[in-house]
Design a protein around this motif. Structure first.
Motif, PDB file in Angstrom:
ATOM      1  N   ASP A 229       0.810  -1.213   0.000  1.00  0.00           N
ATOM      2  CA  ASP A 229       0.000   0.000   0.000  1.00  0.00           C
ATOM      3  C   ASP A 229       0.846   1.267   0.000  1.00  0.00           C
ATOM      4  N   GLN A 230       2.163   1.123  -0.005  1.00  0.00           N
ATOM      5  CA  GLN A 230       3.063   2.280  -0.044  1.00  0.00           C
ATOM      6  C   GLN A 230       3.824   2.367  -1.352  1.00  0.00           C
ATOM      7  N   GLY A 231       3.296   1.717  -2.399  1.00  0.00           N
ATOM      8  CA  GLY A 231       3.940   1.762  -3.696  1.00  0.00           C
ATOM      9  C   GLY A 231       5.071   0.771  -3.849  1.00  0.00           C
ATOM     10  N   LYS A 232       5.259  -0.099  -2.902  1.00  0.00           N
ATOM     11  CA  LYS A 232       6.307  -1.110  -2.992  1.00  0.00           C
ATOM     12  C   LYS A 232       5.707  -2.428  -3.470  1.00  0.00           C
ATOM     13  N   VAL A 233       6.580  -3.346  -3.805  1.00  0.00           N
ATOM     14  CA  VAL A 233       6.154  -4.647  -4.318  1.00  0.00           C
ATOM     15  C   VAL A 233       6.690  -5.726  -3.398  1.00  0.00           C
ATOM     16  N   LEU A 234       5.810  -6.649  -3.034  1.00  0.00           N
ATOM     17  CA  LEU A 234       6.176  -7.771  -2.179  1.00  0.00           C
ATOM     18  C   LEU A 234       6.344  -9.011  -3.041  1.00  0.00           C
ATOM     19  N   VAL A 235       7.361  -9.790  -2.748  1.00  0.00           N
ATOM     20  CA  VAL A 235       7.592 -11.037  -3.459  1.00  0.00           C
ATOM     21  C   VAL A 235       8.111 -12.061  -2.454  1.00  0.00           C
ATOM     22  N   ARG A 236       7.682 -13.287  -2.576  1.00  0.00           N
ATOM     23  CA  ARG A 236       8.107 -14.283  -1.608  1.00  0.00           C
ATOM     24  C   ARG A 236       8.705 -15.502  -2.300  1.00  0.00           C
ATOM     25  N   SER A 237       9.535 -16.184  -1.539  1.00  0.00           N
ATOM     26  CA  SER A 237      10.093 -17.470  -1.926  1.00  0.00           C
ATOM     27  C   SER A 237       9.562 -18.499  -0.936  1.00  0.00           C
ATOM     28  N   ALA A 238      10.175 -19.665  -0.907  1.00  0.00           N
ATOM     29  CA  ALA A 238       9.717 -20.712   0.006  1.00  0.00           C
ATOM     30  C   ALA A 238       9.902 -20.313   1.463  1.00  0.00           C
ATOM     31  N   SER A 239      10.863 -19.407   1.752  1.00  0.00           N
ATOM     32  CA  SER A 239      11.145 -19.103   3.154  1.00  0.00           C
ATOM     33  C   SER A 239      11.234 -17.608   3.459  1.00  0.00           C
ATOM     34  N   ASP A 240      11.336 -16.752   2.427  1.00  0.00           N
ATOM     35  CA  ASP A 240      11.569 -15.333   2.666  1.00  0.00           C
ATOM     36  C   ASP A 240      10.517 -14.464   1.986  1.00  0.00           C
ATOM     37  N   LEU A 241      10.405 -13.237   2.531  1.00  0.00           N
ATOM     38  CA  LEU A 241       9.575 -12.207   1.930  1.00  0.00           C
ATOM     39  C   LEU A 241      10.461 -11.019   1.613  1.00  0.00           C
ATOM     40  N   ALA A 242      10.430 -10.591   0.349  1.00  0.00           N
ATOM     41  CA  ALA A 242      11.220  -9.441  -0.070  1.00  0.00           C
ATOM     42  C   ALA A 242      10.288  -8.265  -0.331  1.00  0.00           C
ATOM     43  N   THR A 243      10.689  -7.085   0.171  1.00  0.00           N
ATOM     44  CA  THR A 243       9.961  -5.846  -0.092  1.00  0.00           C
ATOM     45  C   THR A 243      10.832  -5.005  -1.016  1.00  0.00           C
ATOM     46  N   ILE A 244      10.366  -4.850  -2.264  1.00  0.00           N
ATOM     47  CA  ILE A 244      11.146  -4.144  -3.276  1.00  0.00           C
ATOM     48  C   ILE A 244      10.662  -2.707  -3.361  1.00  0.00           C
ATOM     49  N   ASP A 245      11.616  -1.775  -3.286  1.00  0.00           N
ATOM     50  CA  ASP A 245      11.313  -0.353  -3.401  1.00  0.00           C
ATOM     51  C   ASP A 245      11.762   0.105  -4.788  1.00  0.00           C
ATOM     52  N   PRO A 246      10.853   0.194  -5.787  1.00  0.00           N
ATOM     53  CA  PRO A 246      11.261   0.560  -7.141  1.00  0.00           C
ATOM     54  C   PRO A 246      11.865   1.960  -7.212  1.00  0.00           C
ATOM     55  N   GLU A 247      11.418   2.847  -6.330  1.00  0.00           N
ATOM     56  CA  GLU A 247      11.920   4.214  -6.400  1.00  0.00           C
ATOM     57  C   GLU A 247      13.402   4.275  -6.044  1.00  0.00           C
ATOM     58  N   HIS A 248      13.813   3.538  -4.992  1.00  0.00           N
ATOM     59  CA  HIS A 248      15.213   3.562  -4.573  1.00  0.00           C
ATOM     60  C   HIS A 248      15.979   2.345  -5.062  1.00  0.00           C
ATOM     61  N   HIS A 249      15.308   1.475  -5.805  1.00  0.00           N
ATOM     62  CA  HIS A 249      15.945   0.342  -6.459  1.00  0.00           C
ATOM     63  C   HIS A 249      16.720  -0.538  -5.467  1.00  0.00           C
ATOM     64  N   HIS A 250      16.048  -0.970  -4.430  1.00  0.00           N
ATOM     65  CA  HIS A 250      16.668  -1.933  -3.518  1.00  0.00           C
ATOM     66  C   HIS A 250      15.579  -2.784  -2.886  1.00  0.00           C
ATOM     67  N   ALA A 251      16.007  -3.870  -2.252  1.00  0.00           N
ATOM     68  CA  ALA A 251      15.078  -4.823  -1.642  1.00  0.00           C
ATOM     69  C   ALA A 251      15.471  -5.069  -0.204  1.00  0.00           C
ATOM     70  N   VAL A 252      14.430  -5.288   0.635  1.00  0.00           N
ATOM     71  CA  VAL A 252      14.637  -5.623   2.040  1.00  0.00           C
ATOM     72  C   VAL A 252      14.071  -7.020   2.261  1.00  0.00           C
ATOM     73  N   ILE A 253      14.842  -7.879   2.897  1.00  0.00           N
ATOM     74  CA  ILE A 253      14.471  -9.270   3.074  1.00  0.00           C
ATOM     75  C   ILE A 253      14.077  -9.527   4.520  1.00  0.00           C
ATOM     76  N   SER A 254      13.000 -10.296   4.710  1.00  0.00           N
ATOM     77  CA  SER A 254      12.627 -10.748   6.048  1.00  0.00           C
ATOM     78  C   SER A 254      12.199 -12.207   5.952  1.00  0.00           C
ATOM     79  N   ALA A 255      12.511 -12.943   6.996  1.00  0.00           N
ATOM     80  CA  ALA A 255      12.163 -14.365   7.010  1.00  0.00           C
ATOM     81  C   ALA A 255      10.675 -14.524   7.315  1.00  0.00           C
ATOM     82  N   LEU A 256      10.041 -15.414   6.580  1.00  0.00           N
ATOM     83  CA  LEU A 256       8.628 -15.695   6.816  1.00  0.00           C
ATOM     84  C   LEU A 256       8.491 -16.697   7.960  1.00  0.00           C
TER      85      LEU A 256
END
Length: 961
Positions: A229-256
């Protein structure tokens, strides 16, 4: 639910509970009985019109709110087949991708068009990998982007008859960067691609951008995307959730949380869904997890989910959460995100809950048949959960640290929560406890109203309040008074000890008041079985108005609990769910809406300190954290799901003439109320009025030629909402024999026929006239005979054949009026002696035969112009003319004949005598005077011994030797 007195559980103690407080979810499953013949569901989607689409190993299924419809050869699709994915284009076309084929719908699906009327055309020239899975196609602009041969390809469906494939031509750098596309998904206005090398790229009008280790994204199999809801994109793998910030072109990873290696090899099966509340839902190793306000919560089979892997979830336009369970079909969570429920599987002592109350800063206490149970609801990890055994119907907070409860069938007790000590009081059968503002605990019992002063220290004794009859419910008022319900009345106990009966008579005679709540000043709410809910408007103790609420506002006439919350909203618990009044409209809640059970209990409504509401039922406890959501209603939508003549679906609105029946099936996309929806429909030109049905179909055995408009509206009784009408027009063509050329031919033939008939009519006219004359003569004679019969019937006595009373009186009067006859009129009144004995000894039939015999002998003495009539039961009046002076002699002869000749009656001879009065008319006589003199003569004859003839006004005895 009626309160029953249970056997008291003698054991009383404190039990431990190591299970943390959990939430029980309610599910509605969809399977074969709902039309979903394949339980291997691999995708769920909802189009803009609101229809729910499901991919399966047996083709495409569409849900219209009542049934799943399997699309197949009738719609141009294969008969079965493994469907990989379904997408909807911006204009509203449907694209279905099978393992080996892809199809595009020619028409757009709307609420007024049946899904059965879809027609799909195949996409030619599209290669399919044998191991194709979902997430290789995504809506893009007016068509779709898909992966074909490992490359991006645009599917253009502007011309649905001939969909075309257009390879996406990229610059060499982009072509190189986007090689090895694994998963494709549209998020917002960009395409997001998961590549086989572990990177993520996005593609759009502004070019492409990729994310890898340099941007903080580890090389994993990234499987599913969702928007933030803040203009970012969420993507997940089998164990992690990545929050991608297209404006600053980086990703933050957190374990699910709550993950294991379950999806390591099947990452393509992972799915994420944004909830209307802004939360996120995705699979876990044993169910699914939900993120709300950065906190993850797991829902597993221990909370009611099926014991199967969750394939995917869908948040529909109404806010419902759907999911597919591997091999188990489709499920919908009832009240998800709105209602929370608990039962014995969550640590409650049992499911039947009577009442709950919150200890300030402490747990929620639940009164049950098995005991008083502390429900830990504040997330505390306290190792001990207090529980006091013994039947408890009602519970109330007393002085600080004191908890009062009904103690079995014969008394109450006070629990000191600080020391664990318990003080018991014998009170008789208790019904309800309530705390007043004056440190009193009030008690309603079967034998009256009582109270206990609860101050610091142990309470001393129970005081009688002066009401000595059955009290079913009570509510202390702010002024120290108490409102209470007896068997039939609403009463008001005042602090001076006086009691006023406020309402003694209700609109329903069988109403049993048993639920009570105070509203705004001068307002009392009363509920009970047999009468629904009453609002009593008062000025002091004087009733200003008595308003009854029943169906459709309140779900049932059996209201078992009433509550007015701090907003002033009125809550009514019934045996069919709860109904809520926000002072402008009513909304009802059932198990379909998320309530754990429809059968709520007395005292079963409680408003917590945070404004949330608890509902006690016979199958557990339900909690509504945000009651305001009840009135945040989504519109009700109705859809046409099938339209057929006989066994033929017809896509055209103009059809040839047919006698086949018309069948229309419809549904609603308001899935929450799908079981309670009522439909109103009408077919113009056929139906004179609107028809109503709770089923989902209408059938017309025959539709006449012409234009007809079918309209259907859905009504949701739980919310009082109606949908916008949905209509379609059908034109039944005229039959060939009713066409205009045939009508012209019919007209010409009719004209020729009329000429022929005219000639034939003239030839037969004279013959028919002759027949008519003969018929008239015959009918005239028949009428004359009938008239004579009627005259005879109107003037004759039915038994004797003599004139009846009215006719003999008329002739008597006519003869008196004729001067020439009046001078010689002789009147005689004949009475059979002891006729009653004849009836008694020989029977009434014998009496009838004697009357008939006497009548025959009387007719023998009559001459022309003379008459005889039945004057009474056995009396006969005879009118004679005395032209020859022999009238009296004829009467004497008659009397002699009656005496001398026996009568045959009933097979026996019977001898009778008569008493006769006779008189001559005088100049001033009328009917009354002459008959009166003759009647006196008859009386003298009877008095003189009967068997005599007496002359009027003479005593002469006439006998014949």
């Amino acid at each position: 639910m009626a309160r029953a007195v249970m056997i008291t559980i003698v054991a009383l103690g404190l039990q431990l509970s190591t299970r943390a407080s959990a939430e029980r979810i309610s599910l509605r499953s969809y399977g074969d009985s709902d039309g979903l013949s394949s339980l291997d569901v691999t995708c769920l989607h909802q189009n803009a019109a609101g229809f729910l689409f499901a991919c399966s190993s047996h083709g495409v299924f569409v849900y219209d709110g009542r049934k799943f419809i399997n699309l197949g050869p009738a719609q141009g699709l294969p008969d079965g087949g493994d469907v990989v994915d379904i997408v909807f284009t911006a204009p509203g076309r449907v694209i279905v991708r099978y393992l080996t084929e892809t199809f595009v719908s020619r028409n757009l699906l709307s609420a007024s068009q049946s899904p059965r009327e879809f027609w799909f055309v195949p996409v030619r020239g599209l290669s399919h990998a044998s191991n194709a899975k979902n997430k290789e196609i995504a809506p893009w602009r007016t068509g779709a982007m898909l992966i074909a041969g490992g490359k991006l390809t645009f599917l253009d469906v502007d011309d649905p008859e001939q969909p075309t494939l257009q390879p996406v031509v990229l610059p060499p750098a982009e072509t190189l960067a986007l090689q090895g596309v694994n998963i494709l998904q549209a998020v917002g206005k960009r395409l997001w691609l998961s590549l086989t090398d572990g990177r993520i790229c996005s593609y759009g009008d502004a070019g492409y951008a990729c994310y890898g280790p340099e941007q903080g994204l580890p090389s994993e199999v990234w499987a599913t995307f969702a928007a933030d809801d803040q203009g970012k994109v969420l993507v997940r793998s089998a164990s992690d959730l990545a929050t991608i910030d297209p404006e600053h072109h980086h990703a933050v990873i957190s374990a699910l949380p709550f993950q294991d290696a379950s999806f390591e090899r099947d990452a393509r099966l992972l799915h994420m869904e944004r909830l209307p509340s802004g939360g996120l839902v995705t699979q876990s190793s044993n169910g699914f997890i939900v993120r709300q306000h950065s906190v993850w919560k797991q829902v597993t089979d221990a909370d009611g989910l099926p014991s199967a892997r969750i394939r995917m979830a869908l948040a529909d336009q109404q806010g419902n959460l759907w999911f597919a369970a591997e091999g188990h079909g489709i499920y919908r969570l009832l009240g998800f995100g709105q209602w929370e429920s608990r039962d014995h599987r969550d640590g409650l002592i049992e499911d039947l809950i009577w009442q709950v109350v919150r200890e300030p800063g402490g747990p929620l206490w639940a009164a049950t048949d098995l005991g008083l149970d502390a429900v830990i609801t504040n997330g505390s990890a306290a190792p001990v959960k207090p529980r006091y055994l013994g039947t408890t119907f009602s519970v109330a907070l007393g002085a600080p640290g004191h908890l009062w409860r009904t103690d079995g069938p014969n008394g109450i007790s006070c629990i000191d929560l600080r020391t664990g000590s318990i003080q018991s009081f014998a009170t008789g059968v208790p019904n309800q406890l309530a705390r007043g503002n004056d440190n009193r605990i009030w008690l309603a019992t079967e034998t009256g109203l009582f109270y206990v002063d609860d101050v610091d220290g142990a309470p001393k004794r129970v005081h009688a309040a002066g009401v000595t009859q059955h009290v079913s419910a009570l509510v202390p008022d702010r002024d120290g008074s108490v409102w209470l319900l007896t068997t039939t009345a609403l009463q008001h106990w005042r602090p001076d000890g006086s009691v006023v009966t406020v309402v003694a008579t209700w609109q329903q005679r069988n109403f049993e008041p048993s639920a009570l709540a105070l509203g705004a000043a001068g307002e009392v709410w009363v509920g009970g079985p047999g009468g629904g809910l009453y609002r009593v408007s008062l000025a002091g103790d004087h009733v200003l108005g008595l308003e009854n609420f029943g169906l459709p506002n309140v779900l049932s006439s059996t209201v078992v609990s009433v509550m007015v919350d701090r907003r002033g909203w009125v809550w009514a618990g019934t045996d069919r769910g709860i109904s809520v009044f926000n002072r402008s409209s009513w909304v009802s809640v059932t198990t379909d809406s998320g309530l754990v059970w429809n059968d709520t209990n007395s005292l079963g409504l409680y408003e917590d300190a945070d404004g949330s509401v608890w509902v006690s039922t016979s199958q557990g406890l339900s909690h509504l954290p945000h009651p305001e959501t009840l009135f945040q209603l989504k519109p009700v939508r109705v859809v046409i799901s099938s339209l057929a003549l006989g066994d033929r679906l017809f896509p055209s609105r103009a059809v040839p003439y047919t006698t086949d029946p018309l069948e229309v099936q419809f549904g609603t996309l308001d899935f929450v109320a799908e079981h309670s929806i009522v439909f109103r429909y009408r077919l113009d030109g056929v139906d004179k009025q609107w028809a109503s049905t709770s089923a989902s179909s209408a059938r017309y055995p025959f539709v006449p030629p012409g234009h007809h408009r079918f309209t259907v509206v859905a009504y949701a009784p739980l919310t009082g909402q109606s949908s916008e009408p949905v209509s379609f027009t059908i034109r039944i063509q005229l039959a060939w024999w009713a066409s205009w050329p045939m009508r012209a031919a019919y007209g010409l033939a009719a004209a020729l026929l009329m000429v022929s008939v005219w000639h034939a009519k003239n030839r037969h006219l004279l013959h028919r006239q002759h027949l008519l004359e003969n018929t008239v003569e015959l009918r005239t004679e028949q009428i004359r005979v009938a008239q004579e019969a009627l005259i005879l019937q109107a003037t004759r006595d039915g038994l004797t054949g003599l004139l009846n009373r009215a006719e003999i009186q008329k002739r008597f009067t006519d003869m008196l009026g004729a001067s020439n006859e009046a001078e010689r009129l002789v009147v005689s009144l004949v009475d059979i002696d002891h006729f009653k004995r004849i009836n008694d000894n020989h029977g009434h039939l014998a009496g009838d035969e004697i009357l008939q015999g006497i009548s025959e002998r009387i007719r023998e003495i009559l001459r022309p112009g003379e008459s005889a009539g039945r004057y009474g039961g056995e009396e006969v009046l005879i009118l004679l003319t005395d032209w020859d002076g022999m009238a009296a002699a004829r009467i004497l002869d008659l009397n002699e004949a009656i005496r001398a000749i026996p009568f045959h009656a009933g097979g026996r001879e019977v001898s009778i005598t008569c008493s006769i009065g006779i008189g001559w008319a005088e100049a001033d006589d009328d009917w009354k005077s002459l008959v009166g003199r003759i009647d006196q003569a008859l009386y003298r004859a009877k008095h003189a011994g009967r068997d005599q003839v007496m002359e009027a006004e003479t005593s002469l005895r006439l006998r014949r030797d």
